[in-house]
Design a protein around this motif. Structure first.
Motif, PDB file in Angstrom:
ATOM      1  N   UNK A 268      14.604  12.588  10.590  1.00 42.86           N
ATOM      2  CA  UNK A 268      13.929  11.677   9.675  1.00 42.86           C
ATOM      3  C   UNK A 268      12.421  11.730   9.876  1.00 42.86           C
ATOM      4  N   UNK A 269      11.697  11.728   8.779  1.00 44.92           N
ATOM      5  CA  UNK A 269      10.235  11.677   8.818  1.00 44.92           C
ATOM      6  C   UNK A 269       9.778  10.252   8.528  1.00 44.92           C
ATOM      7  N   UNK A 270       8.675   9.862   9.164  1.00 43.41           N
ATOM      8  CA  UNK A 270       8.184   8.501   9.044  1.00 43.41           C
ATOM      9  C   UNK A 270       6.697   8.504   8.715  1.00 43.41           C
ATOM     10  N   UNK A 271       6.265   7.462   7.990  1.00 41.96           N
ATOM     11  CA  UNK A 271       4.836   7.288   7.706  1.00 41.96           C
ATOM     12  C   UNK A 271       4.514   5.796   7.755  1.00 41.96           C
ATOM     13  N   UNK A 272       3.235   5.479   7.941  1.00 46.44           N
ATOM     14  CA  UNK A 272       2.815   4.088   8.099  1.00 46.44           C
ATOM     15  C   UNK A 272       1.670   3.746   7.148  1.00 46.44           C
ATOM     16  N   UNK A 273       1.703   2.510   6.667  1.00 44.81           N
ATOM     17  CA  UNK A 273       0.576   1.911   5.954  1.00 44.81           C
ATOM     18  C   UNK A 273       0.211   0.655   6.734  1.00 44.81           C
ATOM     19  N   UNK A 274      -0.897   0.709   7.428  1.00 46.33           N
ATOM     20  CA  UNK A 274      -1.226  -0.351   8.376  1.00 46.33           C
ATOM     21  C   UNK A 274      -2.483  -1.120   7.959  1.00 46.33           C
ATOM     22  N   UNK A 275      -2.335  -2.425   7.952  1.00 48.44           N
ATOM     23  CA  UNK A 275      -3.495  -3.286   7.744  1.00 48.44           C
ATOM     24  C   UNK A 275      -3.812  -4.003   9.053  1.00 48.44           C
ATOM     25  N   UNK A 276      -3.027  -4.982   9.425  1.00 48.96           N
ATOM     26  CA  UNK A 276      -3.295  -5.754  10.643  1.00 48.96           C
ATOM     27  C   UNK A 276      -3.265  -4.880  11.895  1.00 48.96           C
ATOM     28  N   UNK A 277      -2.396  -3.869  11.934  1.00 49.86           N
ATOM     29  CA  UNK A 277      -2.239  -3.057  13.142  1.00 49.86           C
ATOM     30  C   UNK A 277      -3.243  -1.910  13.219  1.00 49.86           C
ATOM     31  N   UNK A 278      -3.932  -1.591  12.150  1.00 50.72           N
ATOM     32  CA  UNK A 278      -5.068  -0.667  12.185  1.00 50.72           C
ATOM     33  C   UNK A 278      -4.821   0.670  12.880  1.00 50.72           C
TER      34      UNK A 278
END
Length: 408
Positions: A268-278
């Motif tokens: 499985x491939x994963x990606x992130x969209x981070x605001x608070x965690x920067x």
């Protein structure tokens, strides 16, 4: 055999150095079948040391004193134990000759206070220090064994390895097993275990809260290792039945390490969209070896404009619900999935403080997005300062993802 460990030195109490000695020797004693029931750190104060020895000598078979054996005036551990046992201190003449020879070979002058380090208490057994100067020693007095060891870890640790196994004659075996649980808080885990009523007289079950998971530690003590292992295995089977998919490891390892393994195994491939965690979520994954196989990309979309431009978050959503909302978290993850095409897209948005912008500090939303028919929105509320809130967000999101994957 029950033991107390006393570490001595002001530097420990004021935080100048980390007390790694207690951890090291506790692990060694446990392996040898000794039950460590007390650890205490004291100042270089004879009155305090004497009071501690008075208390501990009534309760423990083994008392280990670490530190305070150096050349300075505040190094008084040996003197304190000698006074407590009402014994004299003498200078080891053999060690004196060796010390004088070392100083002569180094073309340096020996000061008289160095001799403190090679003194011994009458009736003790000398423990040679091949890694430093200060001698260790062992004294048996009225059913209690006292051991003195130097404080520097590079001296203490090898002396423990060399002498302690030959000193300990415990017939007990201590067996320790751990189960790591995600998706449940420590209070819930603890309450469930107590209701199961599965502890025995020689087996204790304890819980410990870690970042993102709860550890269940089963500790058994017996002279018959086969029986205790069978009893512990029976308890573990019952815990697995009760907690099922919440148990992710028996190795007491971080969630991120197991998570990378699970993602690799399932390709499985994963990606992130981070605001608070920067970017902290992405970093927690890329810190693990082999992350390149499962990590695709991470977007730090801190501003509303960035959420709109990079993740196609609808401006009307931001206007109506705010950037810190489950609606925005969902649109962030959905937009990330569309942009990257990864199997799993994860978003975080929240208020870390120290001052609130649009909602209460500690308010956090996340979304784990597989597709339009399968996504998991989560609302958290964390107490603490900015760093604590951000770290707890990372650990909670990773734990939630691992829990979801284990349920598949």
């Amino acid at each position: 055999m029950k033991a107390a460990i006393i570490t001595i030195g002001k530097e420990l109490l004021i935080g100048s150095i980390l007390n790694s000695n207690s951890k090291y020797i506790s692990a060694k004693l446990t392996d040898l079948g000794v039950e460590v029931l007390k650890q205490v750190s004291l100042d270089d104060n004879m009155e305090d040391i004497l009071e501690e020895l008075k208390t501990d000598s009534k309760k423990f078979d083994l008392i280990i004193l670490i530190g305070g054996l150096g050349p300075t005036n505040d190094d008084i551990t040996r003197e304190s134990l000698a006074k407590f046992l009402d014994k004299k201190i003498y200078l080891d003449q053999t060690e004196k000759k060796l010390m004088e020879k070392r100083f002569l070979n180094n073309s340096s002058k020996m000061t008289s206070n160095n001799l403190k380090q090679i003194c011994l208490i009458e009736g003790s057994t000398k423990l040679n220090n091949d890694w430093g100067v200060a001698l260790g020693e062992l004294i048996e007095y009225e059913d209690t064994t006292y051991i003195l060891l130097p404080g520097p870890p590079n001296e203490m640790e090898p002396m423990v390895d060399k002498f302690i196994p030959n000193i300990i004659n415990s017939t007990d075996k201590i067996i320790i097993k751990s189960l790591d649980v995600i998706g449940l808080g420590e209070s819930k885990v603890e309450d469930t275990i107590r209701r199961l009523n599965i502890e025995k007289d020689n087996i204790s079950i304890n819980t410990f809260a870690h970042q993102g998971f709860t550890e269940i530690k089963i500790i058994g003590i017996s002279q018959n290792s086969e029986n205790i292992i069978l009893d512990i295995d029976t308890i573990i089977d019952k815990l697995y039945t009760e907690f099922s998919e919440h148990i992710y490891s028996e190795k007491n390892v971080e969630v991120s390490q197991i998570l990378v393994s699970v993602l690799k195994k399932n390709k499985l491939k994963i990606s992130f969209a981070e605001s608070i965690t920067g970017g902290m979520l992405a970093s927690s994954i890329t810190d693990i070896g082999g992350a390149a196989e499962i990590m695709d990309s991470s977007y730090v979309t801190y501003s509303n404009d960035s959420k709109i431009q990079n993740l196609d978050v609808n401006p009307k959503t931001l206007s109506k619900y705010g950037a810190i909302s489950q609606q925005t978290a969902l649109e962030m993850a959905r937009g990330l999935k569309k942009r990257t095409g990864t199997d799993i897209a994860i978003s975080t948005t929240g208020e870390a403080g120290p001052k609130p912008s649009e909602t209460d500090v500690g308010n956090v939303y996340s979304c784990i997005y597989f597709d339009e028919d399968k996504y998991f929105l989560k609302h958290y509320f964390f107490n603490g300062d900015r760093n604590k809130i951000r770290n707890r967000t990372v650990n909670s999101v990773l734990s939630q993802l691992l829990y979801v994957l284990n349920k598949k």
